[in-house]
Design an enzyme around this catalytic site. Structure first.
Site, PDB file in Angstrom:
ATOM      1  CG  HIS A  30      -1.763   1.160   1.420  1.00 57.28           C
ATOM      2  ND1 HIS A  30      -3.089   1.155   1.040  1.00 57.28           N
ATOM      3  CD2 HIS A  30      -1.510   2.399   1.899  1.00 57.28           C
ATOM      4  CE1 HIS A  30      -3.619   2.338   1.296  1.00 57.28           C
ATOM      5  NE2 HIS A  30      -2.690   3.111   1.817  1.00 57.28           N
ATOM      6  CD  GLU A  40      -2.442  10.993   8.738  1.00 55.28           C
ATOM      7  OE1 GLU A  40      -3.430  10.241   8.683  1.00 55.28           O
ATOM      8  OE2 GLU A  40      -1.274  10.591   8.666  1.00 55.28           O
ATOM      9  CE1 TYR A  83      -9.744   6.310   3.366  1.00 49.27           C
ATOM     10  CE2 TYR A  83     -10.010   5.905   5.713  1.00 49.27           C
ATOM     11  CZ  TYR A  83      -9.196   6.122   4.614  1.00 49.27           C
ATOM     12  OH  TYR A  83      -7.836   6.159   4.779  1.00 49.27           O
ATOM     13  CG  HIS A  96      -6.470   9.760  12.730  1.00 48.91           C
ATOM     14  ND1 HIS A  96      -6.909   9.283  11.518  1.00 48.91           N
ATOM     15  CD2 HIS A  96      -7.364   9.302  13.650  1.00 48.91           C
ATOM     16  CE1 HIS A  96      -7.991   8.545  11.702  1.00 48.91           C
ATOM     17  NE2 HIS A  96      -8.296   8.549  12.986  1.00 48.91           N
ATOM     18  CG  HIS A 151      -4.034   7.215  12.294  1.00 50.42           C
ATOM     19  ND1 HIS A 151      -3.022   7.971  12.818  1.00 50.42           N
ATOM     20  CD2 HIS A 151      -3.856   7.244  10.956  1.00 50.42           C
ATOM     21  CE1 HIS A 151      -2.267   8.451  11.837  1.00 50.42           C
ATOM     22  NE2 HIS A 151      -2.742   8.019  10.695  1.00 50.42           N
TER      23      HIS A 151
END
Ligand SMILES: [Fe+2]
Length: 456
Positions: A306, A355, A364, A379, A385
């Site tokens: 990712h 964030e 999401y 966050h 998180h």
């Protein structure tokens, strides 16, 4: 947004979509609402066509390097000195400016809120503004404020300019029309607009009788397109997809108007007897603009893992430190997930950057429950998180085939500054006090005798 509507949008209506706008990011544009209103070959002739006044609007110091220098020349019925009268302080108590240190006494935690309902008497874009968090300091032109807005009333005879920063507007409910002194910008959910510091605007409801969304007020250097590095010359947000408006003006002499100015965190208002939206022609590269997030061309992992969310940066407002944004605007658009042998949602994470996330539509993928359109999460700096338990086990145990992530459009304002919540945000009844419980279902699977974990 479903796949079909996206495809139709892209295929059929490009020319119509651009009507009334000029494409390109940061171009040197020129436009006139009346033929012959724009001086040719010079900025400030002895007498301007039609008796207009020439006025320069500087978004950077005169001496800023060419690649970052921003200014426009406006040809208008009256210079701006006539668009201000006797100013008096007014109170917009929910529109706060940095610093808001110490306003929140909430315990330290990752935070999330449900959407706040749109009050029937929310009022205008100005009165309906609610500051959520700030960072930096408005008095030093660093940092930001993040707001939500709710609008039930158009600014028919009221014009605003913000001397403190540019405003990036992210609608989530309802369309808005920004009648700026440089032309008209219409946006609906799925699009964004950027209103530069100092540009006069009135904000009108465009269609529905209410609107809601998010705003980043950027006190620092202007938003710009991020560097692409090895990605090359294309993809992400392409410059041709940013649209600046063609010139448009109104001539409303003898009609009372209220002018509101935000300056150094204060609000100031005066009454004048005409509309200040009187620019007949303009040229330059300091302009309001809009962008359709559906035109973003995402790049991502095509074999494994990712990638960092920075690959989805639409706009970045740099600070003096390379790669360390005053604030970034990042989206998570519909896209294909194809990575093999990979945990595809975002990983667990702690970050020196802070964030703030919002959801424009859909779901999401890292938070399938509890994060809904109009909601928000924070966050903050160096707070942990990551995917909730449902997302973790779902993504860890599913058979991996190419998957289209559709019905999703989340975004993030990511900043180098710790975010200081306002009293308003801390007191919102929509705060999910049990949000951190979304990770409670994550079990400890470690067994030194079992190197291969099969999900038990
Ligand atoms: Fe993160």
């Amino acid at each position: 947004m479903n796949e079909q509507s996206t495809r139709i949008f892209r295929a059929a209506s490009r020319a119509k979509y651009n009507e009334g706008y000029m494409p390109g990011f940061g171009n040197d544009f020129e436009t006139e609402a009346l033929e012959g209103a724009l001086p040719i070959g010079q900025n400030s002739p002895q007498r301007c066509p039609y008796g207009l006044y020439a006025e320069q609007l500087s978004g950077t110091p005169f001496t800023a390097p060419r690649e970052t220098n921003k200014r426009s020349w406006l040809y208008r019925m009256r210079p701006t000195v006539q668009h201000i009268g006797d100013m008096a302080r007014i109170d917009l108590p929910h529109w706060r400016s940095a610093p808001t240190v110490g306003e929140s006494d909430l315990p330290l935690a990752p935070m999330r809120w449900d959407p706040a309902p749109i009050p029937a008497d929310a009022g205008t874009f100005l009165t309906g503004m609610r500051t959520i968090s700030t960072g930096g300091d408005v008095h030093t032109q660093t940092g930001f404020a993040i707001h939500t807005y709710a609008v039930t009333e158009s600014m028919e005879s009221e014009v605003f300019w913000n001397a403190d920063g540019e405003m990036l507007v992210v609608p989530e409910v309802g369309a808005l029309r920004f009648f700026t002194e440089m032309g008209v910008i219409d946006i609906a959910p799925g699009e964004i607009a950027v209103l530069p510091r100092g540009i006069k605007v009135k904000v009108l409801l465009a269609g529905e009788d209410q609107a809601r969304g998010y705003i980043c007020e950027n006190y620092g250097d202007h938003f710009t397109c991020p560097e692409r590095g090895p990605i090359g010359a294309n993809c992400l947000a392409n410059r041709r997809d940013f649209l600046s408006p063609v010139a448009a003006y109104e001539q409303r002499d003898g009609e009372a108007h209220r002018v509101v100015v935000k300056w150094g965190g204060t609000f100031n208002a005066c009454e004048i007897d005409h509309s200040p939206l009187d620019v007949v022609a303009w040229h330059g590269n300091y302009t309001p603009y809009k962008y359709n997030l559906r035109h973003f061309s995402p790049v991502g992992p095509i074999l494994n893992d990712h990638a960092d969310p920075s690959i989805f940066t639409v706009l970045t407002a740099p600070s003096g430190t390379p790669g360390t944004a005053n604030i970034d605007f990042v989206i998570f658009p519909p896209r294909w997930l194809v990575a093999e042998d990979s945990f595809r949602p975002p990983w667990y994470h702690m970050n020196v950057m802070s964030e703030f996330m919002g959801l424009i539509e859909g779901v999401y993928d890292a938070k399938p429950q509890g994060f809904v359109p109009g909601g928000m999460s924070l966050h903050n700096m160096m707070l942990p998180h990551g995917p909730d338990a449902e997302a973790f086990y779902g993504a860890s145990l599913k058979e991996l085939t190419p998957q289209k992530l559709d019905n999703t459009l989340a975004f993030m304002f990511e900043t180098r500054f710790p975010q200081q919540l306002t009293r308003y945000a801390a007191g919102l009844p929509t705060l999910q006090v049990k949000y951190p419980d979304c990770w409670q279902g994550l079990r400890n699977h470690f067994d030194p005798a079992r190197p291969v974990w099969n999900g038990e």
